[in-house]
Design an enzyme around this catalytic site. Structure first.
Site, short mmCIF file in Angstrom:
data_model
loop_
_atom_site.label_atom_id
_atom_site.label_comp_id
_atom_site.label_asym_id
_atom_site.label_seq_id
_atom_site.Cartn_x
_atom_site.Cartn_y
_atom_site.Cartn_z
N LYS A 194 58.78 18.76 40.06
CA LYS A 194 58.57 17.65 40.98
C LYS A 194 59.83 17.47 41.81
O LYS A 194 60.94 17.80 41.39
CB LYS A 194 58.20 16.36 40.26
CG LYS A 194 59.24 15.75 39.37
CD LYS A 194 60.26 14.89 40.09
CE LYS A 194 59.57 13.89 40.99
NZ LYS A 194 60.57 13.34 41.98
N THR A 205 66.30 20.71 41.72
CA THR A 205 65.00 20.08 41.78
C THR A 205 65.19 18.80 41.00
O THR A 205 66.08 18.73 40.16
CB THR A 205 63.87 20.91 41.16
OG1 THR A 205 62.66 20.18 41.35
CG2 THR A 205 64.08 21.14 39.69
#
Length: 430
Positions: A194, A205
């Site tokens: 995500k 990330t």
């Protein structure tokens, strides 16, 4: 090193309709009301039926969030774990001793609910969302109870996990794949990620998890992850901001009964490392494709450098340039901005050897324009060249390829364009 491509027959923003998931893992997701959208999934859990080897990489931001600090403590004592608990909507970052206490309480509750009794915690926790806000512990503990009672192995359950970890993401990022090892046995990987903003190395990330049923020692898993992350999650940038919560965790539980990978010099290790790198690169590419407000996916390839470090430095310089990113949004083949970024990268280059190509592979069409050749502009003057550049920049996927002419080493970065919508999203986040 080969260049990795996130281009697949499956459109990357489309969730797969089925998957091949690693043996011995069960997952769940639920809603407890942590997000602005009170009905959205906001907690998730991945559980291995047995203790699993762990490899992990965390943010280098000095303000590391409470779950990052606690995870580092846990893994310093034991390189194995059995569960990963995730919440979205609250980052539990910059929350002081309260944040640390709440993380430890959540982990202890999860261990108890799953029946784990080892002295060192068996659960790792990841959090994402708004910074500076404490966890709503009544809701977290409710979620822990619900998750522990609803673990499943289905594709739909894995999809729900990918949805449950989202914040400003516009689509869930889930991939799975099957591999055949050197011993002829099959093993599997599944992973989710995500992140859409606050994306920049190191790490880069906001959250990522990869789960595999291969048999591998923790030392070999850590070594392969170190290689993979430099070519995937540490090779992406959206906005140049490194989050307080960035975490990538890999669990390997050995449920496929493959031959144990225990030697970093072995062919089986090299093959696994390549497979992990390719898989991680695909997940990382999905994060960039979902960059806040993004309309272009930019694949920065630097080749013929002296070292990987120099090639990556040049690629990073281009990828994080606001002028390059805004030019791509404006569909402007401004080669000067790219060459300028190469020049200030800090790498000792020979300008007379630098070549720059721009290309696209959208819709199975591969067009290339050679914008800069041996230190001077090249295919930029003729009307046909300008039209070709215009077609390339109209596509969603754009390759910027720089040849330094200094050696034979390559590196790659993924980034996206910088748009009006990025500003709109981030002026109203909290």
């Amino acid at each position: 090193m080969r260049f990795y491509s996130t281009l697949r027959p499956l459109h990357p923003k489309q969730l797969p309709s089925s998957g091949t998931y690693p043996l011995g893992f069960r997952v769940a997701a639920t809603n407890v009301g942590l997000k602005k959208n009170a009905t959205a999934l906001d907690m998730a859990l991945v559980v291995s039926d047995t203790k699993a080897a762990v490899g992990a990489v965390f943010t280098k931001n000095a303000f590391a969030a409470a779950p990052v600090i606690v995870a580092r403590e846990i893994l310093a004592n034991d390189s194995s774990a059995q569960a990963v608990l995730i919440n979205a909507g609250c980052a539990n970052a910059c929350t002081g001793e309260v944040g640390l206490r709440d993380t430890r309480t959540s982990i202890a509750a999860m261990d108890q609910a799953l029946g784990y009794t080892s002295k060192n915690p068996s659960t790792l926790m990841l959090s994402t969302g708004v910074i500076g806000v404490p966890l709503k512990m009544d809701k977290i503990l409710k979620g822990v109870d619900v998750l522990s009672k609803n673990l499943k192995t289905s594709h739909e359950a894995w999809v729900d996990v990918a949805k449950g970890i989202m914040t400003t993401d516009t689509f869930p990022k889930l991939r799975s794949k099957e591999f055949v090892g050197k011993d002829g046995k099959t093993y599997r990987m599944a992973g989710w990620a995500k992140g859409a903003g606050m994306i920049h190395p190191n790490m880069a990330t906001m959250l990522g998890g990869i789960f595999t049923d291969v048999s591998i020692t923790s030392d070999c898993l850590k070594a392969s992850l170190s290689h993979a992350v430099e070519r995937s999650f540490n090779a992406i940038t959206v906005d140049g901001d490194t989050s307080t919560n960035d975490s990538l965790i890999v669990l390997a539980n050995g449920a496929a009964n493959t031959k144990l990978i225990d030697n970093v010099a072995s062919p089986s290790f090299q093959q696994f490392q390549e497979n992990l790198t390719d898989f991680a690169a695909e997940l990382a590419g999905l994060v960039v494709r979902d960059g806040e407000g993004a309309t272009k996916f930019l694949d920065i390839q630097v080749e013929n450098a002296r070292t990987f470090e120099e090639a990556k430095a040049v690629a990073t310089s281009i990828a994080k340039s606001p002028l390059v990113k805004t030019a791509m949004f404006g569909q402007d083949a401004n080669w000067g901005r790219i060459v300028c970024a190469v020049g200030y990268s800090g790498v000792d280059i020979d300008p007379t050897k630098v070549n720059l190509h721009m290309e696209t592979r959208d819709n199975d069409v591969h067009e290339v324009v050679h914008l800069f050749k041996d230190g001077a502009p090249f295919e930029v003057f003729q009307t046909a060249d300008k039209e070709k550049a215009k077609r390339i920049l109209a596509g969603e996927d754009i390759v910027i390829r720089v040849n330094l002419g200094l050696g034979d080493v390559k590196a790659q970065m993924y980034t996206c364009d910088l748009t009006y919508d990025y500003v709109k999203i981030n002026v109203d986040y909290t």
